[in-house]
Design an enzyme around this catalytic site. Sequence first.
Site, mmCIF file in Angstrom:
data_model
loop_
_atom_site.group_PDB
_atom_site.id
_atom_site.type_symbol
_atom_site.label_atom_id
_atom_site.label_comp_id
_atom_site.label_asym_id
_atom_site.label_seq_id
_atom_site.Cartn_x
_atom_site.Cartn_y
_atom_site.Cartn_z
ATOM 1 N N CYS A 1 -1.683 0.897 7.372
ATOM 2 C CA CYS A 1 -3.073 0.560 7.488
ATOM 3 C C CYS A 1 -3.577 -0.821 6.586
ATOM 4 C CB CYS A 1 -3.834 1.855 7.141
ATOM 5 S SG CYS A 1 -3.775 3.372 7.961
ATOM 6 N N ARG A 2 -3.440 -0.719 5.475
ATOM 7 C CA ARG A 2 -3.975 -1.636 4.575
ATOM 8 C C ARG A 2 -3.359 -2.956 4.543
ATOM 9 N NH1 ARG A 2 -5.192 2.280 -0.307
ATOM 10 N NH2 ARG A 2 -3.151 3.270 0.684
ATOM 11 N N SER A 3 -1.790 -2.766 3.989
ATOM 12 C CA SER A 3 -1.020 -3.873 3.749
ATOM 13 C C SER A 3 -0.637 -4.729 4.841
ATOM 14 C CB SER A 3 0.110 -3.352 2.861
ATOM 15 O OG SER A 3 0.899 -2.615 3.528
ATOM 16 N N ASN B 1 2.243 1.277 4.454
ATOM 17 C CA ASN B 1 2.598 0.168 5.143
ATOM 18 C C ASN B 1 2.002 0.210 6.636
ATOM 19 O OD1 ASN B 1 5.489 -2.149 5.682
ATOM 20 N ND2 ASN B 1 3.341 -2.523 5.057
ATOM 21 N N CYS C 1 0.888 -1.229 -0.161
ATOM 22 C CA CYS C 1 -0.063 -0.164 -0.146
ATOM 23 C C CYS C 1 0.853 1.291 0.011
ATOM 24 C CB CYS C 1 -0.971 0.006 1.240
ATOM 25 S SG CYS C 1 -0.279 0.057 2.925
ATOM 26 N N ASP D 1 -8.323 3.944 0.865
ATOM 27 C CA ASP D 1 -7.164 4.429 1.847
ATOM 28 C C ASP D 1 -8.004 4.830 2.959
ATOM 29 O OD1 ASP D 1 -5.276 5.564 3.481
ATOM 30 O OD2 ASP D 1 -4.102 6.543 1.829
HETATM 31 P P1 4NP Z 1 -1.780 2.879 4.218
HETATM 32 O O1 4NP Z 1 -2.460 3.985 4.545
HETATM 33 O O2 4NP Z 1 -1.417 3.154 2.765
HETATM 34 O O3 4NP Z 1 -3.006 1.911 3.922
HETATM 35 O O4 4NP Z 1 -0.926 2.301 4.909
HETATM 36 C C1 4NP Z 1 -1.645 5.440 4.638
HETATM 37 C C2 4NP Z 1 -0.797 5.471 5.799
HETATM 38 C C3 4NP Z 1 -0.200 6.715 5.917
HETATM 39 C C4 4NP Z 1 -0.439 7.718 5.190
HETATM 40 C C5 4NP Z 1 -1.090 7.560 3.846
HETATM 41 C C6 4NP Z 1 -1.912 6.392 3.921
HETATM 42 N N1 4NP Z 1 0.282 8.587 4.972
HETATM 43 O O5 4NP Z 1 0.217 9.751 4.322
HETATM 44 O O6 4NP Z 1 1.381 8.900 5.903
#
Ligand code: 4NP
Length: 151
Positions: A12-14, A10, A7, A123
């Site tokens: 939240c989703r992955s 790294n 993602c 997201d």
């Molecule tokens: P992820 O979510 O891609 O599912 O881990 C996010 C986590 C952090 C950020 C964006 C999306 N960020 O902008 O810090």
Amino acid sequence: MKVLMVCLGNICRSPLAEGILKEKIKAKKLNWTVDSAGTGSWHVGDRPDSRSVAVAAAHGLDITGQRGRQIKPADLENYDLIFAMDSTNYQHILLLANSDAQREKVQLVMNMEKPGYNQSVPDPYYGDDGFEEVYQMLDRACTAIVEKYGE
Ligand code: 4NP
């Protein structure tokens, strides 16, 4: 089989995808390697987001041992299947590929459930209520992954 879930951050989703797939391969006694990474570097070394930890725990999964890392070109060589959570992640992963063989390893994860729909896992970072939906989507995708590749 070596599987990498990718993602943006790294956190939240992955990490959820990694935790869910690890549980499913354990249940099927598959000897796979499963890891996750982000296309961005902001959360390298971080624990998964507390909201992902909570939704995983609500479904009986402990993902607290995971730490954020950034995807690197060698991952395209070393992993067999590389699953992007959304279309932006997908494009960024492809930029690291240097052969058709590497490019063919990269897929949108939700195409495992619904081939050709090119659906993205939303997201959830900037809202508080998307995490259960993300969990349910990834649970369906991971079920499809073990059905397709887990013999
Ligand atoms: P992820 O979510 O891609 O599912 O881990 C996010 C986590 C952090 C950020 C964006 C999306 N960020 O902008 O810090």
